[in-house]
Design a protein around this motif. Structure first.
Motif, short mmCIF file in Angstrom:
data_model
loop_
_atom_site.label_atom_id
_atom_site.label_comp_id
_atom_site.label_asym_id
_atom_site.label_seq_id
_atom_site.Cartn_x
_atom_site.Cartn_y
_atom_site.Cartn_z
N MET A 161 5.45 8.23 -2.97
CA MET A 161 6.66 7.61 -2.44
C MET A 161 7.83 8.58 -2.41
N ILE A 181 10.83 2.07 -2.74
CA ILE A 181 10.91 3.45 -2.27
C ILE A 181 12.25 4.09 -2.66
N CYS A 217 5.39 5.47 5.15
CA CYS A 217 4.98 4.19 4.58
C CYS A 217 4.70 3.27 5.75
#
Length: 174
Positions: A1, A151, A99
């Motif tokens: 992330m 995130i 993502c």
């Protein structure tokens, strides 16, 4: 992330709960959750780009995307991987910087590639199997906001979001 620079979002079942309302005139409506819109705004505030790739086409999605300043909106896409590759090329991004939030089989080809594939709580079981994270929230009920916060906090950028709300305080109690 840590490396995420782009969040790509499916619509039906992710930004919405998957319901489609069609009136007697054939006009389609969708319900979007304000929490998800806020999460998208937070991503933009910390310089993380967002995009939409949807298998269906809806004017409601165009309106919502414009309202949220999502520049990359791709609808009616049956092969999402081709669009994914084009977006990555356009912004010179690598898989690990992406993502992808999805819920159904059409999303799997991107799940196999994206650095952080996320399934919403009500996603198909096989999609959850190939995800790095499954949200607690269902699609259309704040799942995108949940991912955005995860995130941003992981990248140690949450203070950027909180600056607006701290009112010159150094600490907040939750």
């Amino acid at each position: 992330m840590k490396e995420i620079k782009l969040v790509i979002i499916d619509v039906d079942g992710v930004l919405t709960d998957g319901s489609i309302f069609i009136d007697s005139e054939g006009r389609e409506s969708k319900i979007f959750n304000v929490l998800d819109g806020t999460g998208i705004s937070y991503l933009h505030r910390v310089n993380i780009k967002t995009a939409i790739i949807s298998g269906r086409t809806s004017k409601a999605v165009d309106h919502r995307a414009k309202e949220l300043n999502i520049a990359e909106v791709h609808q009616g896409i049956k092969n999402k991987l081709d669009v994914y590759d084009n977006i990555l090329g356009k912004y010179s991004l690598k898989d690990e910087e992406v993502c992808y939030i999805g819920d159904d089989l059409i999303d799997l080809p991107i799940f196999y590639r994206a650095g952080f594939p996320v399934a919403v709580a009500n996603a198909m079981p096989v999609v959850k199997q190939y995800s790095s994270y499954v949200t607690k929230a269902k699609g259309g009920c704040g799942a995108v906001r949940e991912v955005a916060e995860k995130i941003i906090k992981f990248q140690d950028k949450w203070h950027i979001i909180m600056e607006r709300y701290q009112n010159n305080r150094n600490t907040l109690v939750f």
